[in-house]
Scaffold this motif. Structure first.
Motif, PDB file in Angstrom:
ATOM      1  N   ILE A  98       1.228  -1.044   0.121  1.00 37.45           N
ATOM      2  CA  ILE A  98      -0.139   0.155   0.360  1.00 37.45           C
ATOM      3  C   ILE A  98       1.270   1.106   0.117  1.00 37.45           C
ATOM      4  CG2 ILE A  98      -1.865  -0.994   1.513  1.00 37.45           C
ATOM      5  CD1 ILE A  98      -1.166  -0.296   3.821  1.00 37.45           C
ATOM      6  N   PHE A  99       0.172   3.065  -0.317  1.00 34.05           N
ATOM      7  CA  PHE A  99       1.502   3.644  -0.396  1.00 34.05           C
ATOM      8  C   PHE A  99       0.852   4.112   1.024  1.00 34.05           C
ATOM      9  CE2 PHE A  99       2.036   2.754  -5.227  1.00 34.05           C
ATOM     10  CZ  PHE A  99       3.368   3.346  -5.358  1.00 34.05           C
ATOM     11  N   LEU A 100       1.819   4.814   1.419  1.00 33.16           N
ATOM     12  CA  LEU A 100       1.475   6.001   3.033  1.00 33.16           C
ATOM     13  C   LEU A 100       0.720   7.202   1.934  1.00 33.16           C
ATOM     14  CD1 LEU A 100       4.607   4.970   4.978  1.00 33.16           C
ATOM     15  CD2 LEU A 100       2.395   4.037   5.038  1.00 33.16           C
ATOM     16  N   MET A 101      -0.013   7.245   2.945  1.00 31.06           N
ATOM     17  CA  MET A 101      -0.741   8.600   2.653  1.00 31.06           C
ATOM     18  C   MET A 101      -0.427   9.997   3.784  1.00 31.06           C
ATOM     19  SD  MET A 101      -4.656   7.978   2.392  1.00 31.06           S
ATOM     20  CE  MET A 101      -5.524   9.314   1.651  1.00 31.06           C
ATOM     21  N   ALA A 102       0.590  10.429   3.464  1.00 27.99           N
ATOM     22  CA  ALA A 102       0.986  10.966   3.800  1.00 27.99           C
ATOM     23  C   ALA A 102       2.014  12.210   3.805  1.00 27.99           C
ATOM     24  CB  ALA A 102       2.804  10.090   4.852  1.00 27.99           C
ATOM     25  N   SER A 103       2.297  13.568   3.698  1.00 34.71           N
ATOM     26  CA  SER A 103       3.470  14.244   3.155  1.00 34.71           C
ATOM     27  C   SER A 103       4.358  14.927   4.276  1.00 34.71           C
ATOM     28  CB  SER A 103       2.574  14.934   1.880  1.00 34.71           C
ATOM     29  OG  SER A 103       1.874  15.691   2.418  1.00 34.71           O
ATOM     30  N   VAL A 177       1.982  18.336  13.113  1.00 31.78           N
ATOM     31  CA  VAL A 177       2.850  18.073  12.949  1.00 31.78           C
ATOM     32  C   VAL A 177       3.687  19.586  12.010  1.00 31.78           C
ATOM     33  CG1 VAL A 177       4.838  17.710  14.481  1.00 31.78           C
ATOM     34  CG2 VAL A 177       2.944  15.725  13.902  1.00 31.78           C
ATOM     35  N   ASP A 178       4.062  20.461  13.538  1.00 33.93           N
ATOM     36  CA  ASP A 178       4.608  21.641  12.261  1.00 33.93           C
ATOM     37  C   ASP A 178       5.747  21.930  13.338  1.00 33.93           C
ATOM     38  OD1 ASP A 178       2.571  21.746  10.303  1.00 33.93           O
ATOM     39  OD2 ASP A 178       1.174  23.494  11.510  1.00 33.93           O
ATOM     40  N   TYR A 179       6.888  22.404  12.134  1.00 31.27           N
ATOM     41  CA  TYR A 179       8.651  22.835  13.335  1.00 31.27           C
ATOM     42  C   TYR A 179       8.044  24.426  12.741  1.00 31.27           C
ATOM     43  CZ  TYR A 179       9.713  18.528  15.331  1.00 31.27           C
ATOM     44  OH  TYR A 179       9.943  16.984  15.559  1.00 31.27           O
ATOM     45  N   VAL A 180       8.269  24.916  13.450  1.00 29.40           N
ATOM     46  CA  VAL A 180       9.089  26.366  12.724  1.00 29.40           C
ATOM     47  C   VAL A 180       9.889  26.697  13.653  1.00 29.40           C
ATOM     48  CG1 VAL A 180       8.275  28.122  13.061  1.00 29.40           C
ATOM     49  CG2 VAL A 180       6.479  26.969  13.105  1.00 29.40           C
ATOM     50  N   ILE A 181      11.173  27.092  12.758  1.00 31.99           N
ATOM     51  CA  ILE A 181      12.739  27.517  12.883  1.00 31.99           C
ATOM     52  C   ILE A 181      13.623  28.091  11.755  1.00 31.99           C
ATOM     53  CG2 ILE A 181      15.189  25.988  12.303  1.00 31.99           C
ATOM     54  CD1 ILE A 181      13.109  24.121  11.674  1.00 31.99           C
ATOM     55  N   PRO A 182      14.126  29.039  12.966  1.00 27.71           N
ATOM     56  CA  PRO A 182      14.695  30.151  12.353  1.00 27.71           C
ATOM     57  C   PRO A 182      16.103  30.146  11.787  1.00 27.71           C
ATOM     58  CG  PRO A 182      15.344  30.083  14.718  1.00 27.71           C
ATOM     59  CD  PRO A 182      14.132  29.098  14.244  1.00 27.71           C
ATOM     60  N   ILE A 193       8.867  23.109   8.658  1.00 29.40           N
ATOM     61  CA  ILE A 193       8.376  21.508   8.321  1.00 29.40           C
ATOM     62  C   ILE A 193       6.907  21.557   8.955  1.00 29.40           C
ATOM     63  CG2 ILE A 193       9.689  19.596   7.931  1.00 29.40           C
ATOM     64  CD1 ILE A 193      12.171  20.462   9.536  1.00 29.40           C
ATOM     65  N   ASN A 194       6.065  21.409   7.756  1.00 25.40           N
ATOM     66  CA  ASN A 194       4.817  20.756   8.119  1.00 25.40           C
ATOM     67  C   ASN A 194       4.693  19.679   7.519  1.00 25.40           C
ATOM     68  OD1 ASN A 194       4.246  23.859   6.644  1.00 25.40           O
ATOM     69  ND2 ASN A 194       4.150  23.926   8.888  1.00 25.40           N
TER      70      ASN A 194
END
Length: 227
Positions: A98-103, A177-182, A193-194
Motif C-alpha cells: 500500500i502507499f502511505l498517505m503522508a507528506s 505536526v509543524d516545526y518553525v525554525i529560525p 516543516i509541515n
C-alpha cells in the motif's frame, strides 16, 4: 533557500547565513523541489520510482494509476508553492503493498521581515499561544531553539462538500505536526516543516502515531548547509 542550494566561498572567519538545508529521508520517500525542477522531478518519480503499483491494481491499469498519481502530485505541488513552499516530500513506493498517505512541506515563513524581532522571543510567544486541541513547545533542531506544534485537523462539512472524488484525501481528518525554525545569522528569515497524514483513518491510532514518530525522526536529521 532549498535542499540543494550552493554559495560562493566566504572569507575566513566571516559569519554567513546558511544557503540551504539537508535531511535524511526514509526509504521510499522522495523530494519534489517547488521553485525549479518540479516537472523533471515528477517525471523521474512517476516513471522510475513508481515502477511498483499497489496490490489489487491490474497490470493493464498501471499507466492509468501513474497518470492519476501525477495529477495529484501536480496539484499538491502547486498548492505548496502558493503557500511559500520550497520542497515537497512524500512516499513514492508502496510499503506492504500500500502507499502511505503522508507528506511534509518545507516552506519559507514571513515572520519578522518588516521588523527584526529576537528569534527566541518569537519562539516563546508562539509556544505560549498554544494550539487548540494540540500542543506547542520549544524544541531543539540542528542544535538551536525551534518550535514544534502538534494537532489534529478534523473532518468538517465544508471540507467534505468542497472535495471532489479526485481530491477526497484532502477532506479526511489529519494529524499534523509543524516545526518553525529560525534561519541562523539571518534575522527575519524562518522556515517551517509541515507534516500531514490521515494515518489509517484514525488520527489517534497507534499506526498514525508511528508515522508522526517517523516524521520527528526525519526532522532530527535536519542540518543547515553552507555549501
Amino acid at each position: 533557500m532549498s535542499a540543494s542550494d550552493g554559495e560562493q566561498e566566504s572569507p575566513p572567519g566571516a559569519v554567513t547565513a546558511p544557503r540551504g538545508y539537508e535531511l535524511v529521508l526514509p526509504p521510499g520517500w522522495a523530494r519534489i523541489p517547488l521553485r525549479e525542477g518540479t516537472k523533471e522531478a515528477l517525471e523521474r518519480i512517476l516513471f522510475s520510482h513508481m515502477e511498483q503499483v499497489p496490490e489489487g491494481i491490474p497490470r493493464d491499469d498501471a499507466m492509468r494509476f501513474r497518470l492519476d498519481m501525477r495529477r495529484q502530485l501536480e496539484r499538491q505541488a502547486r498548492a505548496a508553492r502558493r503557500n511559500g513552499g520550497l520542497d515537497l516530500y512524500l512516499p513514492v513506493l508502496p510499503r506492504g503493498g500500500i502507499f502511505l498517505m503522508a507528506s511534509f512541506i518545507v516552506a519559507e515563513l514571513p515572520i519578522g521581515q518588516a521588523h527584526v524581532i529576537p528569534q527566541q522571543a518569537v519562539i516563546a510567544e508562539l509556544a505560549n499561544e498554544g494550539v487548540p486541541d494540540g500542543t506547542a513547545k520549544q524544541v531543539d533542531v540542528a542544535g538551536a531553539p525551534a518550535l514544534r506544534r502538534a494537532y489534529g485537523s478534523p473532518l468538517t462539512e465544508e471540507k467534505l462538500s468542497s472535495a471532489s472524488e479526485a481530491v477526497q484525501q484532502d477532506a479526511l481528518p489529519t494529524r499534523r505536526v509543524d516545526y518553525v525554525i529560525p534561519v541562523p545569522d539571518d534575522p527575519g528569515r524562518w522556515i517551517s516543516i509541515n507534516f500531514s497524514t490521515p494515518g489509517d483513518g484514525d488520527i489517534d491510532s497507534e499506526f498514525t502515531g508511528v508515522l508522526v514518530e517517523l516524521f520527528d525522526a526525519v526532522v532530527g536529521t535536519f542540518k543547515w548547509s553552507y555549501e
